[in-house]
Design a protein around this motif. Structure first.
Motif, mmCIF file in Angstrom:
data_model
loop_
_atom_site.group_PDB
_atom_site.id
_atom_site.type_symbol
_atom_site.label_atom_id
_atom_site.label_comp_id
_atom_site.label_asym_id
_atom_site.label_seq_id
_atom_site.Cartn_x
_atom_site.Cartn_y
_atom_site.Cartn_z
ATOM 1 N N THR A 49 29.385 -5.838 44.590
ATOM 2 C CA THR A 49 29.881 -4.567 44.050
ATOM 3 C C THR A 49 29.270 -4.252 42.689
ATOM 4 O O THR A 49 29.449 -3.147 42.182
ATOM 5 C CB THR A 49 31.416 -4.595 43.905
ATOM 6 N N GLU A 50 28.551 -5.229 42.096
ATOM 7 C CA GLU A 50 27.967 -5.003 40.762
ATOM 8 C C GLU A 50 26.588 -5.637 40.676
ATOM 9 O O GLU A 50 26.399 -6.785 41.070
ATOM 10 C CB GLU A 50 28.880 -5.577 39.679
ATOM 11 N N ASP A 52 23.480 -6.138 37.774
ATOM 12 C CA ASP A 52 23.077 -6.012 36.373
ATOM 13 C C ASP A 52 21.604 -6.389 36.261
ATOM 14 O O ASP A 52 21.238 -7.551 36.404
ATOM 15 C CB ASP A 52 23.940 -6.939 35.513
ATOM 16 N N GLU A 71 29.384 -0.676 43.376
ATOM 17 C CA GLU A 71 30.195 0.214 42.540
ATOM 18 C C GLU A 71 29.629 0.369 41.133
ATOM 19 O O GLU A 71 29.849 1.397 40.491
ATOM 20 C CB GLU A 71 31.634 -0.318 42.457
ATOM 21 N N ARG A 72 28.894 -0.650 40.673
ATOM 22 C CA ARG A 72 28.372 -0.610 39.306
ATOM 23 C C ARG A 72 26.917 -1.073 39.294
ATOM 24 O O ARG A 72 26.616 -2.196 39.706
ATOM 25 C CB ARG A 72 29.221 -1.483 38.382
ATOM 26 N N TYR A 74 23.704 -1.409 36.675
ATOM 27 C CA TYR A 74 23.295 -1.395 35.277
ATOM 28 C C TYR A 74 21.788 -1.635 35.164
ATOM 29 O O TYR A 74 21.286 -2.695 35.531
ATOM 30 C CB TYR A 74 24.056 -2.463 34.486
ATOM 31 N N LEU A 92 29.207 4.179 44.460
ATOM 32 C CA LEU A 92 28.906 3.911 43.058
ATOM 33 C C LEU A 92 29.879 4.630 42.122
ATOM 34 O O LEU A 92 30.111 5.830 42.251
ATOM 35 C CB LEU A 92 27.473 4.360 42.749
ATOM 36 N N GLU A 94 29.805 3.570 38.502
ATOM 37 C CA GLU A 94 29.157 3.555 37.191
ATOM 38 C C GLU A 94 27.652 3.354 37.357
ATOM 39 O O GLU A 94 27.212 2.461 38.085
ATOM 40 C CB GLU A 94 29.714 2.422 36.320
ATOM 41 N N GLU A 96 24.270 3.081 34.813
ATOM 42 C CA GLU A 96 23.723 3.031 33.458
ATOM 43 C C GLU A 96 22.202 2.996 33.510
ATOM 44 O O GLU A 96 21.613 2.075 34.079
ATOM 45 C CB GLU A 96 24.239 1.794 32.709
ATOM 46 N N LEU A 114 30.940 8.946 41.502
ATOM 47 C CA LEU A 114 30.525 8.460 40.188
ATOM 48 C C LEU A 114 31.504 8.907 39.102
ATOM 49 O O LEU A 114 31.865 10.080 39.023
ATOM 50 C CB LEU A 114 29.120 8.983 39.868
#
Length: 329
Positions: A49-50, A52, A71-72, A74, A92, A94, A96, A114
């Motif tokens: 889900t994330e 980075d 969902e996130r 970065y 999604l 978030e 960045e 979003l």
């Protein structure tokens, strides 16, 4: 990204990037062979889900198709030039893209869930192509080359808008942002406080480092708790009669010669007035009306050259906890 009280002329900015960060021209430019492909730095797990990928030297958004539960995402501090290949990431929340080389807002229509979008420190010239993002709560576009506030009418759920460090000359086209609580417009070229009457939920307004000469048109902002007006050309403290909930008032680095018209601000805790022209102790004594006042900055005003400056200020306002970044004994 909060500033410390020691650097009080940079206001606390929640999770917003500061407008004072600068990147040298051409920063981030690297040789072609040094650009990293996304497939080389990400292990695809369809359940994740994330993701980075900050500081990855990534040159292109690609190969994310299996991540339908993401969902996130970065992607700060990369070398991305284009927003693309995100259509399938409909979960999604978030995204960045802070500090890349993006020139246009595009290809975001499918990201209907979003809630946070950060495209700060890029090369954007225009706010556009965001109409599908009706669930957006926070939008960060600081440190770009945007000259107009536009195309935001559909953001009725937006609570935070960061447009600091751009080329904006006029506050406009914000009437439909009825949920907005935080508005950051510092380090632009704005000459007048105007067109804010509809933002009745606004709690924090930052207009630091602009070209303002007058405090005005804030009457409808009765819920305002933080007002940042440092580094302008303001000469008089005025027109704050309806802003009785103010807790922080920043007027540092202006041309104010008298402390006045703030006696009614019963909730005021932070009063930043360093680098102005206050020379008379009689107006400083008026701060005794502000019973919740905890911090005052008056350094680099004529009154601060008095050898008994701190003692006099503490006598005038015995409940002060901090004077010019130094705790009171």
């Amino acid at each position: 990204m909060s500033a410390s009280e020691e650097q009080h002329d940079q206001q606390p900015r929640a999770d917003s990037p500061t407008v004072d960060e600068e990147r040298p021209p051409g920063a981030g430019e690297v040789a072609e062979h040094e650009i990293v492909k996304m497939e080389d730095v990400i292990t695809i797990d369809p359940e994740t889900t994330e993701v980075d990928l900050n500081h990855g030297r990534i040159g292109k958004i690609e190969n994310l198709e299996p991540l339908t539960k993401l969902e996130r995402l970065y992607l700060r501090w990369n070398l991305i030039k284009k927003i693309e290949n995100l259509d399938h990431l409909t979960s999604l929340l978030e995204l960045e893209l802070y500090d890349n080389q993006i020139t246009e807002l595009e290809n975001l229509d499918n990201l209907v869930n979003l809630e946070m979008l950060d495209v700060s420190f890029n090369r954007l010239h225009q706010i556009k192509n965001l109409s599908a993002l009706t669930n957006l709560r926070k939008l960060f576009l600081c440190a770009n080359r945007i000259s107009l506030i536009e195309n935001l009418d559909h953001f009725s759920s937006l609570t935070m808008l960061e447009l600091g460090d751009n080329k904006i000359r006029k506050i406009e086209n914000l009437d439909n942002l009825s949920s907005l609580t935080h508005l950051y417009l510092g380090k632009n070229k704005i000459t007048k406080i105007e067109n804010l009457d509809k933002l009745v939920k606004l709690e924090c307004l930052s207009l630091q480092c602009n070209r303002l000469t007058k405090i005005e048109n804030l009457d409808q902002l009765v819920n305002l708790t933080e007002l940042y007006l440092s580094e302008n050309g303001i000469e008089t403290i005025e027109n704050l009669d309806q802003n009785k909930q103010l807790e922080t008032l920043d007027l540092a680095k202006n041309r104010v010669k008298r402390i006045e018209n703030i006696e009614h601000l019963e909730m005021l805790e932070e009063f930043w007035m360093n680098d102005n022209g206050v020379s008379e102790w009689t107006c400083v004594d008026k701060l005794a009306s502000n019973k919740k006042l905890a911090t005052v900055y008056l350094e680099r005003n004529p009154v601060a050259s008095d050898v008994n400056y701190r003692r006099k200020l503490k006598l005038a306002v015995p409940w002060l906890q901090k004077i010019d970044a130094t705790l009171c004994r």
